[in-house]
Structures are given as structure tokens and as C-alpha cells.
Design a protein around this motif. Sequence first.
Motif, PDB file in Angstrom:
ATOM      1  N   ASP A   1       0.833  -1.207   0.000  1.00 18.41           N
ATOM      2  CA  ASP A   1       0.000   0.000   0.000  1.00 18.41           C
ATOM      3  C   ASP A   1       0.869   1.259   0.000  1.00 18.41           C
ATOM      4  OD1 ASP A   1      -2.354  -1.590   0.247  1.00 18.41           O
ATOM      5  OD2 ASP A   1      -2.001  -1.740   2.414  1.00 18.41           O
ATOM      6  N   VAL A   2       1.974   1.196   0.716  1.00 20.43           N
ATOM      7  CA  VAL A   2       2.899   2.326   0.795  1.00 20.43           C
ATOM      8  C   VAL A   2       4.256   1.840   0.308  1.00 20.43           C
ATOM      9  CG1 VAL A   2       3.949   4.076   2.274  1.00 20.43           C
ATOM     10  CG2 VAL A   2       1.635   3.243   2.770  1.00 20.43           C
TER      11      VAL A   2
ATOM     12  N   GLY B   1       9.441   7.126   9.828  1.00 25.05           N
ATOM     13  CA  GLY B   1       8.122   7.702  10.080  1.00 25.05           C
ATOM     14  C   GLY B   1       7.095   7.229   9.072  1.00 25.05           C
ATOM     15  N   VAL B   2       7.474   7.168   7.791  1.00 22.88           N
ATOM     16  CA  VAL B   2       6.562   6.671   6.757  1.00 22.88           C
ATOM     17  C   VAL B   2       6.210   5.210   7.025  1.00 22.88           C
ATOM     18  CG1 VAL B   2       6.386   6.100   4.300  1.00 22.88           C
ATOM     19  CG2 VAL B   2       7.341   8.302   5.004  1.00 22.88           C
TER      20      VAL B   2
ATOM     21  N   ALA C   1       2.439   3.696   8.074  1.00 26.06           N
ATOM     22  CA  ALA C   1       1.753   2.630   7.345  1.00 26.06           C
ATOM     23  C   ALA C   1       1.281   1.543   8.307  1.00 26.06           C
ATOM     24  CB  ALA C   1       2.682   2.046   6.286  1.00 26.06           C
ATOM     25  N   ALA C   2       2.142   1.166   9.235  1.00 26.71           N
ATOM     26  CA  ALA C   2       1.784   0.120  10.193  1.00 26.71           C
ATOM     27  C   ALA C   2       0.645   0.562  11.098  1.00 26.71           C
ATOM     28  CB  ALA C   2       3.011  -0.254  11.028  1.00 26.71           C
TER      29      ALA C   2
ATOM     30  N   ARG D   1      -1.794  -0.556   6.945  1.00 25.13           N
ATOM     31  CA  ARG D   1      -1.412  -0.713   5.545  1.00 25.13           C
ATOM     32  C   ARG D   1      -0.053  -1.426   5.426  1.00 25.13           C
ATOM     33  NH1 ARG D   1      -1.938   5.411   3.620  1.00 25.13           N
ATOM     34  NH2 ARG D   1      -1.176   5.670   5.771  1.00 25.13           N
ATOM     35  N   THR D   2       0.137  -2.094   4.302  1.00 23.14           N
ATOM     36  CA  THR D   2       1.409  -2.771   4.060  1.00 23.14           C
ATOM     37  C   THR D   2       2.441  -1.755   3.570  1.00 23.14           C
ATOM     38  OG1 THR D   2       0.707  -3.335   1.819  1.00 23.14           O
ATOM     39  CG2 THR D   2       0.348  -4.991   3.551  1.00 23.14           C
ATOM     40  N   PHE D   3       3.705  -2.107   3.773  1.00 25.67           N
ATOM     41  CA  PHE D   3       4.815  -1.211   3.414  1.00 25.67           C
ATOM     42  C   PHE D   3       5.900  -2.026   2.720  1.00 25.67           C
ATOM     43  CE2 PHE D   3       9.069   0.386   4.292  1.00 25.67           C
ATOM     44  CZ  PHE D   3       8.969   1.736   3.937  1.00 25.67           C
TER      45      PHE D   3
END
Length: 566
Positions: free
Chosen positions: A353-354, A417-418, A422-423, A427-429
Motif C-alpha cells: 500500500d505504501v 516515520g513513513v 503505514a503500520a 497498511r502494508t509497506f
Amino acid sequence: MAVITLGSVTAIENRRPATGVTLDAADLTRCRRRIHLDHDPASAAEPRALPDPALEQRRADAGEHRVRVGAQLAAAAGAGWVTVGPSGRIETTAAAVAAGAPMIWGAVVPDVDGAGRRGGAELLVRLPEGGYVPVIVVRHRVTDPGEGAVTSLLEQPTPRRALPDATRRIRSQPRDMLRLAHLNRMLRAAGWAPAPGVRHADHGGVIGMDADVVLWHDLRSGHWPGGRSTLTEYDARFADRTAVAVAAATGAPALAAPSRVTECRRCPWWPTCEAALESAQDVSLVVRGETAVALREAGIGTVAALAALDPAVEPPGLLPGMPFADVVSLARAWLRGLSVVRRVPRVPVLRADVEVDVDMESFGEGGAYLWGALLRHTHGALPGDEPDGYRAFATWDPVPTDDEARSFAEFWGWFSGVRARAAATGRTFAAYCYNEQAENRWLLGSARRFAGMPGIPTVAEVQAFIDDPCWVDLFAVVGEWFLCAHGKGLKRIAPAAGFSWHDPEAGGENSMRWYRDAVGMDGAPPEESQRLRLIEYNADDVAATQTLRLWMTSPAIEDVPLASDL
């Protein structure tokens, strides 16, 4: 040995090499065909590449490094120091040896036995029992974090002061070890080496880029494949390269034929060899190194002959490297002018997702001066997310510099931070690079070097990220799921996905020159335009990895032929 007397100075005279050729230590790590061309009178009119500005600059940098190290050593040595001047270097070195000088800087060793060797050492160090061991100064790193290396303080450049180092391990540098062996043989032939059996008689030292210690090598230890010692490896290579050179110089049948190897990229003779290889459709245009050698030994010397083989049968002998079917497919792709073919109908690439594409720029081994990141929210951003797009985290203080800590900390803080955002939002990263070896090295190296400084992660934190499946090396993905007839570098592969760099001169070697101008490394004022150029280059690199990933997971990938269909 031949001895001549110059007033009160005794010097040793070079003899004419019995072989008719002379080699320096660098020849021992060069391609055998290059040795032939360097010594073949008939090659004088053959085409060569233009001088490489990047190579010339590296040589100049290495020279400046040696001058700085020499000044440090001389200051510490005091009255025991002798510097050999620019003229009469063999005679001056011989006089210093005869006088028993403790340390001789800039020494040139004569080829007393006529074996065809030429060379010199940045420093000769006299042992208490008499005789000298060589110390060389190089502009690359010679140790890594770890343990087991044997070092002495820079101010005490003698093996008698060396101890096992609990903080360093040896970084493999074959060229350094072979140069020390070359000097060892020359010193022994000249009668300048310690007597056999003297402790440390066959040791040699290396002062690397950091110039904080002297790394000592025992040239009789079995560091080479099969447990061979450096001196044994050296003797075999010297005999082989001498035979190649003598055959070339005397017009005898050549002992080395053209074959594409890694060294070709920077060899001045590549235009000559390339023309010969292309004309013959030599098999090394598709597979290099030991695989090409094995195929030739099996009677398969051309790309066409390789492409004609049945990939489903047993290979013609033991082939190192990739599977035989892939080797045949590569040959067929090369004949059809295809740069990339697929191994599988669908290419599996981790998506998230990210997503963040990462690329780092370093200046040789000096430091990492720029971390670039391209953020993309695959399904759209949420309120509070960082905006999509490219970011650069840079220092323009010439590296190495402590300001690297600031830029790296800013990058890591933003990146973490990004990932945390996401976590936190379910959302998945995933993060991507192209050939993780460089990024991982500087991630870990920065964490170690700047440990404890504001914003710097621990080594354990960095290692945990590197080990996480979310860190994806697209170079490994390409290697696993594609066959690449012309190489797997990003500049080779991304154009297949439709990507092109804005700068027509984009490339690692050119970026080194741009960086020198960007920081004013050569004494000129820093150039803002070159800083912008480097940022654009980095931005294109991360955009290339993103484009490549999107292409591999899109319907467009079906336009790439399958290896099984060739």
C-alpha cells in the motif's frame, strides 16, 4: 649482483631482463590478453579507448593521499626518515639501504636478477636484524569492522609493533597482497630483504584510505584458494604473465586470446577486443569468465553454436554459473537482439500500500553524501500522510564529514516515520532499491560510524530492517525472473520498461566528477548547478526502479518474450 660505486654511494644496477620484458605488480591482476596487447609490437596501430578522466582523477587522488600519509609518517619518524627524490631513485634507495636507514620513503627497487620485475614501495622499514619489509599506501579501505586483522599504529609502521586487532578484520584486496609479494621477491633478489627465518621476514604492510593503522600481511599464510600462500600465488601468476608477454614481444603464437571479462569495461584495449569478439560472435559476449572457458573447452566457441544446442539435454561438460537451459536461451536472445526475456509468465514482485524507492550516492569510499527516496501511496494517501514524490537528504560538505550524520539521520527519521505510519493505519509497506549491496553497506556503516549521535539508529535497528522481507532488491528480482543478454545493470534494464534518464551522461563514473565540482573538492568554488545535477540524477535512479517495478507487474510484461519460446 652487479654493483657500481658513485663516489661514496654504493648502488645496485638493474640488469637487462633475461626475458626481454618487464612487468609491474599491476600486471598480475590484469587480463592476460591485455598483457599480450601491451607487449605485442603489432598492436601499436590497433584502436584503443580514449583516456578515462575518472581513472586519471583517481590516480591523482591516490597521489595526494600518499603525500599526506608520507608527511604524517615522516613527522613521527624524525631523524630515522630518508626520502628518495625524483631523480636517481634506485641509486638513492641503494645508498639509504647501505647506510641502514630505519625508514626509506619513495623507494625504488632494482631488478637485480634480471627476472623482468619493476616496482617500488612507498615505504621500506628495516627490521632489527637487518633487511627491509615493504609498506604500501593505497586509497581504498583495507579493513572492515570485525576482528582478526593484525595492525600497528600508523606512527609505528613495523611488524614488530603489530598486534591482533579486536575491532577490524581484513578486507580482501588481492592486488595489495600481490604487490607486496612482488616487492618481497625484488627485495630478496637485491639482497635487501631480511634473512630467511628472521621473524616477519616475509611480511608486508598496507596503509589504507583511513590512514589510521598499518595492516600487516604474512605473505606465507594460505589466504588463497586451496590454501595457497600469497607468495605461491604470486610466483604462478608472474610466470604465467611473463610467458604471455614474452610470446607477444617475440612474435611467438599468442598465449592469450580475447575474451570478455569484467575488466573489459575500463580496459584501453576494449575497442580492439570488442571488434574481434563481435566479428567471431565469441561465446563470451553472452557468458563470461569460467563459463565461457568451459564452453570453449567443450568446442563451443560462438554464440550461434551455443544457441543451436538443445537446452533439455545434458550440458557439454561441467558449466559453472547459471543453469544450462538459461545459457542457451541467453545465446538465442542475443542473436535476436533481445536485451531481456522472461523466465516465467508472471513476474512475482512484492507490492504494498505504501512504497518507497531508495537510492544512495557515495563518493568512492569517502562517504554517502545523498540519500534519495521516492514515496508512492498505491491506493491513494490518507489524511496525515506524507505527500507522494521525491525527497533528497544530502550533505555538501566534502566527505568524509560528520555532517553525513545529520543527512543520514534526517533520511532515516523520515523513512522510519513513513513506515510507522503505514503500520499504524493497517497498511502494508515495502521499500525498494537496485542492488542492495551498496545501500546495505552504507546503512550499516553510517549506523556504526555515527553511533550515539542525534537521530542515528542502532546497528541492530538497521540490520532488522535489512533482514525484513519488506526491503526488496530489484536487482535480485531481475536476476531471478529474467535473462538479460546485455547485462543486468539498471541503465541496461530500465530502458526495456520505457524509462530514460534526463541527463545523457548519467552514470556512476560521471557522478564522481560532478560531485567534485559540487563541493569544490579541487579548490574551485562549489558549483550549485552540479548539486542540482546530482539530485536530478538520483531522482531519476529511484524513478527508474519504480518504473521497472510497475512494468514488471503490469500487462505490458507479456510483450517480453518467454525464454521457453525462443
